[in-house]
Structures are given as C-alpha cells and as structure tokens.
Design a protein around this motif. Sequence first.
Motif, PDB file in Angstrom:
ATOM      1  N   MET A   1      15.668 113.954  14.570  1.00  0.00           N
ATOM      2  CA  MET A   1      16.016 113.089  15.701  1.00  0.00           C
ATOM      3  C   MET A   1      15.537 111.677  15.411  1.00  0.00           C
ATOM      4  O   MET A   1      14.610 111.477  14.620  1.00  0.00           O
ATOM      5  N   ARG A   2      16.144 110.706  16.080  1.00  0.00           N
ATOM      6  CA  ARG A   2      15.712 109.316  15.945  1.00  0.00           C
ATOM      7  C   ARG A   2      14.561 109.043  16.901  1.00  0.00           C
ATOM      8  O   ARG A   2      14.529 109.539  18.028  1.00  0.00           O
ATOM      9  N   ALA A   3      13.606 108.231  16.461  1.00  0.00           N
ATOM     10  CA  ALA A   3      12.450 107.917  17.301  1.00  0.00           C
ATOM     11  C   ALA A   3      11.910 106.548  16.928  1.00  0.00           C
ATOM     12  O   ALA A   3      12.054 106.083  15.787  1.00  0.00           O
ATOM     13  N   ALA A   4      11.307 105.887  17.915  1.00  0.00           N
ATOM     14  CA  ALA A   4      10.551 104.654  17.677  1.00  0.00           C
ATOM     15  C   ALA A   4       9.093 105.053  17.542  1.00  0.00           C
ATOM     16  O   ALA A   4       8.500 105.605  18.483  1.00  0.00           O
ATOM     17  N   ILE A   5       8.511 104.806  16.385  1.00  0.00           N
ATOM     18  CA  ILE A   5       7.178 105.316  16.068  1.00  0.00           C
ATOM     19  C   ILE A   5       6.198 104.161  15.888  1.00  0.00           C
ATOM     20  O   ILE A   5       6.434 103.246  15.092  1.00  0.00           O
ATOM     21  N   PHE A   6       5.087 104.197  16.647  1.00  0.00           N
ATOM     22  CA  PHE A   6       3.988 103.257  16.441  1.00  0.00           C
ATOM     23  C   PHE A   6       3.158 103.765  15.261  1.00  0.00           C
ATOM     24  O   PHE A   6       2.565 104.842  15.325  1.00  0.00           O
ATOM     25  N   ASP A   7       3.093 102.992  14.177  1.00  0.00           N
ATOM     26  CA  ASP A   7       2.286 103.379  13.010  1.00  0.00           C
ATOM     27  C   ASP A   7       0.877 102.814  13.071  1.00  0.00           C
ATOM     28  O   ASP A   7      -0.063 103.399  12.530  1.00  0.00           O
ATOM     29  N   ALA A   8       0.729 101.674  13.724  1.00  0.00           N
ATOM     30  CA  ALA A   8      -0.543 100.969  13.814  1.00  0.00           C
ATOM     31  C   ALA A   8      -0.325  99.810  14.774  1.00  0.00           C
ATOM     32  O   ALA A   8       0.821  99.529  15.161  1.00  0.00           O
ATOM     33  N   PRO A   9      -1.392  99.123  15.189  1.00  0.00           N
ATOM     34  CA  PRO A   9      -1.179  97.945  16.033  1.00  0.00           C
ATOM     35  C   PRO A   9      -0.197  96.963  15.395  1.00  0.00           C
ATOM     36  O   PRO A   9      -0.267  96.687  14.198  1.00  0.00           O
TER      37      PRO A   9
ATOM     38  N   ALA B   1       3.327  98.617  30.571  1.00  0.00           N
ATOM     39  CA  ALA B   1       2.187  97.910  29.981  1.00  0.00           C
ATOM     40  C   ALA B   1       1.398  98.809  29.052  1.00  0.00           C
ATOM     41  O   ALA B   1       0.870  98.362  28.027  1.00  0.00           O
ATOM     42  N   GLY B   2       1.315 100.112  29.396  1.00  0.00           N
ATOM     43  CA  GLY B   2       0.580 101.041  28.533  1.00  0.00           C
ATOM     44  C   GLY B   2       1.183 101.127  27.144  1.00  0.00           C
ATOM     45  O   GLY B   2       0.459 101.222  26.141  1.00  0.00           O
ATOM     46  N   ASP B   3       2.504 101.084  27.053  1.00  0.00           N
ATOM     47  CA  ASP B   3       3.164 101.101  25.748  1.00  0.00           C
ATOM     48  C   ASP B   3       2.891  99.804  24.993  1.00  0.00           C
ATOM     49  O   ASP B   3       2.690  99.811  23.768  1.00  0.00           O
ATOM     50  N   LEU B   4       2.888  98.696  25.718  1.00  0.00           N
ATOM     51  CA  LEU B   4       2.598  97.420  25.078  1.00  0.00           C
ATOM     52  C   LEU B   4       1.156  97.395  24.562  1.00  0.00           C
ATOM     53  O   LEU B   4       0.877  96.827  23.503  1.00  0.00           O
ATOM     54  N   TYR B   5       0.242  98.058  25.291  1.00  0.00           N
ATOM     55  CA  TYR B   5      -1.148  98.161  24.825  1.00  0.00           C
ATOM     56  C   TYR B   5      -1.229  98.977  23.534  1.00  0.00           C
ATOM     57  O   TYR B   5      -2.042  98.683  22.655  1.00  0.00           O
ATOM     58  N   ILE B   6      -0.393 100.013  23.421  1.00  0.00           N
ATOM     59  CA  ILE B   6      -0.368 100.771  22.168  1.00  0.00           C
ATOM     60  C   ILE B   6       0.093  99.860  21.033  1.00  0.00           C
ATOM     61  O   ILE B   6      -0.489  99.854  19.941  1.00  0.00           O
ATOM     62  N   TYR B   7       1.125  99.079  21.298  1.00  0.00           N
ATOM     63  CA  TYR B   7       1.661  98.186  20.272  1.00  0.00           C
ATOM     64  C   TYR B   7       0.632  97.133  19.851  1.00  0.00           C
ATOM     65  O   TYR B   7       0.514  96.819  18.657  1.00  0.00           O
ATOM     66  N   THR B   8      -0.118  96.600  20.814  1.00  0.00           N
ATOM     67  CA  THR B   8      -1.083  95.536  20.500  1.00  0.00           C
ATOM     68  C   THR B   8      -2.465  96.062  20.136  1.00  0.00           C
ATOM     69  O   THR B   8      -3.379  95.283  19.878  1.00  0.00           O
ATOM     70  N   GLY B   9      -2.636  97.391  20.125  1.00  0.00           N
ATOM     71  CA  GLY B   9      -3.914  97.971  19.721  1.00  0.00           C
ATOM     72  C   GLY B   9      -4.978  97.961  20.794  1.00  0.00           C
ATOM     73  O   GLY B   9      -6.168  98.130  20.501  1.00  0.00           O
ATOM     74  N   LYS B  10      -4.583  97.788  22.064  1.00  0.00           N
ATOM     75  CA  LYS B  10      -5.554  97.717  23.157  1.00  0.00           C
ATOM     76  C   LYS B  10      -5.732  99.026  23.912  1.00  0.00           C
ATOM     77  O   LYS B  10      -6.545  99.106  24.825  1.00  0.00           O
ATOM     78  N   ASN B  11      -4.962 100.045  23.541  1.00  0.00           N
ATOM     79  CA  ASN B  11      -5.092 101.336  24.204  1.00  0.00           C
ATOM     80  C   ASN B  11      -6.198 102.137  23.521  1.00  0.00           C
ATOM     81  O   ASN B  11      -6.070 102.500  22.350  1.00  0.00           O
ATOM     82  N   PRO B  12      -7.315 102.438  24.234  1.00  0.00           N
ATOM     83  CA  PRO B  12      -8.454 103.089  23.588  1.00  0.00           C
ATOM     84  C   PRO B  12      -8.259 104.583  23.362  1.00  0.00           C
ATOM     85  O   PRO B  12      -9.091 105.218  22.706  1.00  0.00           O
ATOM     86  N   TYR B  13      -7.193 105.170  23.875  1.00  0.00           N
ATOM     87  CA  TYR B  13      -7.027 106.617  23.820  1.00  0.00           C
ATOM     88  C   TYR B  13      -6.025 107.090  22.778  1.00  0.00           C
ATOM     89  O   TYR B  13      -6.057 108.237  22.347  1.00  0.00           O
ATOM     90  N   VAL B  14      -5.136 106.210  22.366  1.00  0.00           N
ATOM     91  CA  VAL B  14      -4.049 106.623  21.485  1.00  0.00           C
ATOM     92  C   VAL B  14      -4.524 106.753  20.043  1.00  0.00           C
ATOM     93  O   VAL B  14      -5.463 106.075  19.607  1.00  0.00           O
ATOM     94  N   THR B  15      -3.899 107.661  19.307  1.00  0.00           N
ATOM     95  CA  THR B  15      -4.073 107.753  17.861  1.00  0.00           C
ATOM     96  C   THR B  15      -2.708 107.519  17.221  1.00  0.00           C
ATOM     97  O   THR B  15      -1.669 107.839  17.807  1.00  0.00           O
TER      98      THR B  15
END
Length: 338
Positions: free
Chosen positions: A1-9, A38-52
């Motif tokens: 399947m196609r997906a948008a994947i966050f690899d790192a900030p 905003a939570g997704d944008l925090y993942i993108y900018t590296g500000k979400n403390p919970y995501v891996t």
Amino acid sequence: MRAAIFDAPFSIRMAEAPKPQPRMGEVLVRVKAAGLCAGDLYIYTGKNPYVTYPRIGCHEIAGVVEAYGPDTAGPAIGTRVVVDPFIGCGHCYPCRIGKRNCCANLTIVGVHREGGFADFVTAPVRNLNVVPETLTDFEAAFAEPVAIGVQGCRRGMVTAEDNLLVLGAGPIGLAIVEVARAAGAKVYATDLSAERLSTAADLGAIPVAGGAGLLERVREITNGEGMPVVMEATGAAPAMEQTIDLVTAGGRIVILGLVKKGQGITFPGLDFTRKEVTILGSRASVDCFPEALALLATGKIHYPKIASSFALGEAPDVFQKLAENPMALHKAVFIPED
C-alpha cells in the motif's frame, strides 16, 4: 500500500509499506480521508516526545470497513466509519472510571502505532464510529477535532447561559468555538493572529484582539467581572497563566493546550480561594464521537468549509509548507489516491 512515512524530524516520504493485518479484536479500515493536525506537525518537526521513527502518522481518520481479524465482528464490510485513535488498556484506574483518554498505558493511532496517512489502517473494533449518511468522507474526518471541542465544553460544563472566552483560534480553538455556539453559549475568541481571529469571527465568535491590553478589553466587555468560562487552546505557558486573571470569581478554566514535558505553569495561590475558581484539564476526548458526528451531520459545524483537500502524495510538500508557516492553511485533509 502507499503511505506517507515520517523517517526522522523534517523527513517524510511517500513509499510502499506492508498492508496491515488486523488481529483478533481489530478491524482493517480502507482510508478515505485523513486529517493533518498539530500533533502530526509536531512529529514532522521532532517536537512530539512520544513518537518513534519511522512512523505513519495521522489520527483523524475516516474510511470504510475492509476486513476483520479472527473471531471479530462489527459493522458490515463497506460501512463508512471514523476511528477514535485513543486506545486504553482497560485495566488501569483511569480506564476503570471511564477516562480511557488518560490511560496509564495509552496507545494512540498515528503516534504509537501506524496511522491513517496510508491506504489502510488497523484499530480495535470498539474504536469505530459509524458515519451518518449525510456526511462526506472529507467532512467525517473532522469528527476527531470536533470531539476534542465537545470534550472541552463538557469539562467546562458549557451551557446556553454562559459567556465563553477561547484563547487561541487555531484548529482546536475553532472546534471549541463551534461546539460552544451549538450549545447556545455566547463565544468570544482571541488570538495574536489577525487572520486567525477573522476566521473565528467567520465561524460566529466575537473577536477580541490578543496581546497587550487583553485583560483590560475583557474587563470592559464583562463590566469588570471577567469571563465565566475561559478555554485555553494555545499551548503557550503565558496564555495558560493569564487565564486566572481573565476568569470571573466562581468561574471555570479549561486547559486544552500542551506545553513541553516538565514545563511548569504558575498561578497566584491566593486566587484559588479568593476567586474559588475551578481549573480543569481536558485531554482529547472520551465517548464524544457520536455527538461530534451529530453536530457535523446537522450542519452546526462549518469548519470543514474552510479546510483544504490534498492528494496523499502531496503530503511531503504540505508538511514542508506548514513547517515554514503554520498559518499557511487553516486545515489540511489528505485523500488517498484510488
């Protein structure tokens, strides 16, 4: 399947990913609309403390039931649904008292497990909510942020008798504005951005200029008393601290914004007793999706009309644009390509 994947900030890519397989108690949902918050944008900018990382984000998901895991049943295959992304363990104290949104072992779709920026997503079947026939998939994707507004208004016990001040006219602030107005409250909104304040006014709020002099303006509006209900949706510590000055004696404060982990907020201690003010937190939502969907279906929520739709393949460009200017869009919703 196609997906948008966050690899790192600051790194997101479109790629092929394994199609998820639902386990017992789970459902496979074919994604039809996926909201960016905003939570997704925090993942993108590296500000979400919970995501891996790597992670497929998105917790604002509308779609159709595709399949179920072993020995699992639910709405018929093809039923249009939205996904409540907060998954409680069911055993801890918050879960036992009905506050699974505050679960001690909380799992969030799109943060701790793969989310909706993809063709398919899995979730517990108990987290499904059937979409009314009158709603489009695009509109249904707003159920999650509207549910946050419902939760905040429930926490603040907002009624038609209340005057309400919303601090912050971003996505959550606008959801609060509309939910509170649907309850019959008189809603004021303030923000440092004139553009956001104008949008809040378009949705029915009475605009109050933010920044220096806000307290004086609120006192003038309320004949020196302060607002009966103050809802904070900025995530800024100074705004949180100012709520105690803006609220009237005997009033209610609801804090929805998030500050960095470990950051303290200071209130003048005497005002706890002098004003006998009630200060409440509000986290996401619990059992609010049915009301949110009903509000959307009856046309009482106009927020989807000011949002923008994008193909999922545009996600890298949209995230880069919003990281450079968070106010470039009121709201973005991605539609997976067929």
